[in-house]
Design an enzyme around this catalytic site. Sequence first.
Site, PDB file in Angstrom:
ATOM      1  N   GLU A 189      17.635  -0.546   0.137  1.00 51.96           N
ATOM      2  CA  GLU A 189      16.575   0.460   0.169  1.00 51.96           C
ATOM      3  C   GLU A 189      15.628   0.153   1.324  1.00 51.96           C
ATOM      4  O   GLU A 189      15.132  -0.961   1.455  1.00 51.96           O
ATOM      5  CB  GLU A 189      15.808   0.465  -1.152  1.00 51.96           C
ATOM      6  CG  GLU A 189      14.738   1.542  -1.212  1.00 51.96           C
ATOM      7  CD  GLU A 189      14.076   1.659  -2.582  1.00 51.96           C
ATOM      8  OE1 GLU A 189      12.929   2.131  -2.632  1.00 51.96           O
ATOM      9  OE2 GLU A 189      14.701   1.274  -3.583  1.00 51.96           O
ATOM     10  N   ASN A 234      13.266  -2.314  -7.420  1.00 49.37           N
ATOM     11  CA  ASN A 234      13.810  -1.292  -8.319  1.00 49.37           C
ATOM     12  C   ASN A 234      15.089  -1.865  -8.909  1.00 49.37           C
ATOM     13  O   ASN A 234      16.196  -1.508  -8.534  1.00 49.37           O
ATOM     14  CB  ASN A 234      14.087   0.004  -7.556  1.00 49.37           C
ATOM     15  CG  ASN A 234      12.809   0.641  -7.043  1.00 49.37           C
ATOM     16  OD1 ASN A 234      11.801   0.691  -7.733  1.00 49.37           O
ATOM     17  ND2 ASN A 234      12.836   1.137  -5.816  1.00 49.37           N
ATOM     18  N   LYS A 258       8.382  -5.081 -10.591  1.00 45.22           N
ATOM     19  CA  LYS A 258       7.761  -3.791 -10.335  1.00 45.22           C
ATOM     20  C   LYS A 258       7.763  -3.049 -11.659  1.00 45.22           C
ATOM     21  O   LYS A 258       8.836  -2.793 -12.224  1.00 45.22           O
ATOM     22  CB  LYS A 258       8.549  -3.014  -9.279  1.00 45.22           C
ATOM     23  CG  LYS A 258       8.035  -1.598  -9.034  1.00 45.22           C
ATOM     24  CD  LYS A 258       8.885  -0.887  -7.972  1.00 45.22           C
ATOM     25  CE  LYS A 258       8.398   0.527  -7.726  1.00 45.22           C
ATOM     26  NZ  LYS A 258       9.186   1.210  -6.651  1.00 45.22           N
ATOM     27  N   GLU A 282       6.571   4.527  -9.925  1.00 41.21           N
ATOM     28  CA  GLU A 282       7.693   5.312  -9.426  1.00 41.21           C
ATOM     29  C   GLU A 282       8.856   5.360 -10.416  1.00 41.21           C
ATOM     30  O   GLU A 282      10.018   5.258 -10.063  1.00 41.21           O
ATOM     31  CB  GLU A 282       8.159   4.766  -8.076  1.00 41.21           C
ATOM     32  CG  GLU A 282       7.082   4.825  -7.011  1.00 41.21           C
ATOM     33  CD  GLU A 282       7.543   4.352  -5.653  1.00 41.21           C
ATOM     34  OE1 GLU A 282       7.120   4.952  -4.657  1.00 41.21           O
ATOM     35  OE2 GLU A 282       8.317   3.377  -5.598  1.00 41.21           O
ATOM     36  N   LYS A 325       0.057  -4.949  -1.930  1.00 44.01           N
ATOM     37  CA  LYS A 325       0.395  -4.492  -0.585  1.00 44.01           C
ATOM     38  C   LYS A 325      -0.839  -4.572   0.318  1.00 44.01           C
ATOM     39  O   LYS A 325      -1.976  -4.545  -0.152  1.00 44.01           O
ATOM     40  CB  LYS A 325       0.917  -3.060  -0.614  1.00 44.01           C
ATOM     41  CG  LYS A 325       2.303  -2.931  -1.247  1.00 44.01           C
ATOM     42  CD  LYS A 325       2.871  -1.523  -1.087  1.00 44.01           C
ATOM     43  CE  LYS A 325       4.272  -1.440  -1.690  1.00 44.01           C
ATOM     44  NZ  LYS A 325       4.896  -0.105  -1.469  1.00 44.01           N
ATOM     45  N   ASP A 371       0.883   2.744   1.034  1.00 43.16           N
ATOM     46  CA  ASP A 371       2.265   2.269   1.050  1.00 43.16           C
ATOM     47  C   ASP A 371       2.729   1.942   2.460  1.00 43.16           C
ATOM     48  O   ASP A 371       3.488   2.703   3.056  1.00 43.16           O
ATOM     49  CB  ASP A 371       3.184   3.337   0.443  1.00 43.16           C
ATOM     50  CG  ASP A 371       4.628   2.871   0.300  1.00 43.16           C
ATOM     51  OD1 ASP A 371       4.861   1.654   0.306  1.00 43.16           O
ATOM     52  OD2 ASP A 371       5.514   3.729   0.186  1.00 43.16           O
ATOM     53  N   GLU A 424       9.785   1.003   7.548  1.00 42.25           N
ATOM     54  CA  GLU A 424       9.987   2.251   6.810  1.00 42.25           C
ATOM     55  C   GLU A 424       9.205   3.415   7.400  1.00 42.25           C
ATOM     56  O   GLU A 424       9.675   4.553   7.395  1.00 42.25           O
ATOM     57  CB  GLU A 424       9.589   2.019   5.346  1.00 42.25           C
ATOM     58  CG  GLU A 424       9.724   3.209   4.446  1.00 42.25           C
ATOM     59  CD  GLU A 424       9.307   2.893   3.015  1.00 42.25           C
ATOM     60  OE1 GLU A 424       9.311   3.821   2.190  1.00 42.25           O
ATOM     61  OE2 GLU A 424       8.977   1.716   2.721  1.00 42.25           O
TER      62      GLU A 424
END
Length: 698
Positions: free
Chosen positions: A163, A206, A283, A287, A356, A361, A389
């Site tokens: 990812e 995830n 996590k 999301e 973070k 993000d 990203e």
Amino acid sequence: MLKKRLLTIGACVAALTIGASPALANDGYNLWLAPAASPSGANVRVIGQSETLERAAGELRRDLGASPLPIILAKIDDPALSTLRLPTAGLGEEGYIVRATSLDGHPALIVTGKTDRAVLYGAFALIRAQKTGANLAAIDLQSAPKIGLRVLNHWDNLDGSVERGYAGQSLWDWWTLPDFKDPRYTDYARANAALGINGIVLNNVNAKPESLTAPYIAKAAALADVFRPWGIRVYLSARFSAPIELGHLKTADPLDPEVQAWWKAKADEIYREIPDFGGFLVKANSEGQPGPRDYHRSHADGANMLAAAVAPHGGIVMWRAFVYAETDPDDRAKQAYTEFHPLDGKFADNVLVQVKNGAIDFQPREPFHPLFGAMPKTPMMLELQLTKEYLGFATHLAYLGPLFEEVLDADTQAKGKGSTVAKVVDGSLYGHRLSGIAGVANVGRDRDWSGSTFNQANWYAFGRLAWDPTLSAEKIAREWAQQTFGTDPLVVDTAVRMMMSSREAVVDYTGPFGLAHLMGTGHHYGPGPWISDLARPEWNPVYYHKADKAGIGFDRTKTGSNAIAQYEPAVARMLADPRTTPESELLWFHHLPWGWKMKSGRTLWEEMVAHYDRGVATVAQMQADWQTVKDKVDAERWQKTASYLQIQHNEAKWWRDASLAYWMSVNGLPLPSGVAAPEHDLAWYKAQEFPLAPGHPH
């Protein structure tokens, strides 16, 4: 324009492949560990026996050039070194001393520390010093890491995909593990040890429950065996609902005794296979991921349950504070603080809250997260993203050292001036025993590991700043360039100049003045500031820029979401007034008229246009600079970089043109005199689709 851009990409790829020999002269595989041109077979003596000490000696024999002195590797408490009376204060378990001295009447170069891995770090420091111009005959180095846990988070999936990965498939071949240990795993460990990175989270946050089953624990154990001699522990991302999916329990409630027992048994099982297992990364309730809030429990309840399971083994839990929910109508930037700030002091002593760098993000620029300095009783672990990203994937040159330095140097003022994020993270501000920093890895199976040569510098910069957050991004860029390209002053100076301007260029052509989250949906590739039809408000770029005919920007003052109230009063006062807010973050905190007067004397609209143009121009300058070293850099790496710079230039213009076309459709303003119009109309830019962009789950 896009068709032309895609054709250019194809031409660039062709340029890399046509006529290529089966074995490239330099494909970037060696990273910053490229061996000396003529390895000297350095005279290295090891006192003591361990696999780690032998690794250290092997590195010196492999990479060190001629040494004026014989080299002795030994732990600092070895009787052979007792006459030196070396200073040990402040070394800790990982600090090293590298010193040219005299031992038993003979000149020698000593590499030492309290532990074998400290000696290993010292050996790499010696190699780095030589390659950056140090005089080994007079060398005197002493250094210890300021942050305890220096961890790479792999967002690697069990099916081999990554990812937000832009360097190919996962480095881990789960299918052939544990039986086949790819030699690349060792080379990867070497590269990390050279930077002092001491932990690897193997799987995506995830997480799949299968990662905690016996077959995958065995696979993780095989990687742990490879990493152990290099001073690296492995960690796993844990899926919170695993007791239901694997244990067939009816609940994953962290206060349920059966759930607690299941996690304790699972931790015991892992530690039987991996005695030095580091612990879990989690996590939760973000999301769509399961978490303690599903059972009306707090994040502290969830983290402490897992902490209790690993505590008997010396393990830790890294609990991510990246949370936002569609059920919360408030400013997304406020949600992590809202949920975690009341929990300060309620986490177990082997839990770190991983935050973070910014509150949204990993955007090209964000203000520092308000949680830093706001939880004095809780160790805070900074999470940075190495994989780009939102900064052009692998093909845009964007050296992130300045971004990392920017957040580490940011002053929270939690205990007065000088209360930097770095001091929060290294534990010194509040005296925490645990300290940590994490980087989302940019590593894949590409031969050059990170998708391009210059992307390797982001891995390098993370490791060096994790060891010492006070280092400058420019110093790090220079030592990376010297180790990667050699010491030719023109090449090094050119590379450093390109690197130090590159991140700001991306900010300029994607979203100046604190504009953020303007990218396309899902894949996060390319511009999409017009997107407004996604199911959740905070998924839409229009949610973040709030542009209308009157102005642009997100009002986070007391007249808006009041997110500034989450900062210390001195910081909040500065941010409350657009005249004292740093212009680089102006539209993050304020909704201002297009005609707002900037410090330059131009209007906000004029200044925005100037920044978009400056970003494109900076990339063009990087292309011109790189051309000057064509004959001084090996053809393979030079050509790939040149090709990628062309892609970046095309895409910088795309970002610039699409953004300006949209802003003009909103504000109705003309471009300043002499400024080039977008190549296409807005409808054309809106029509572009990229369903198979890399790094995005399909």
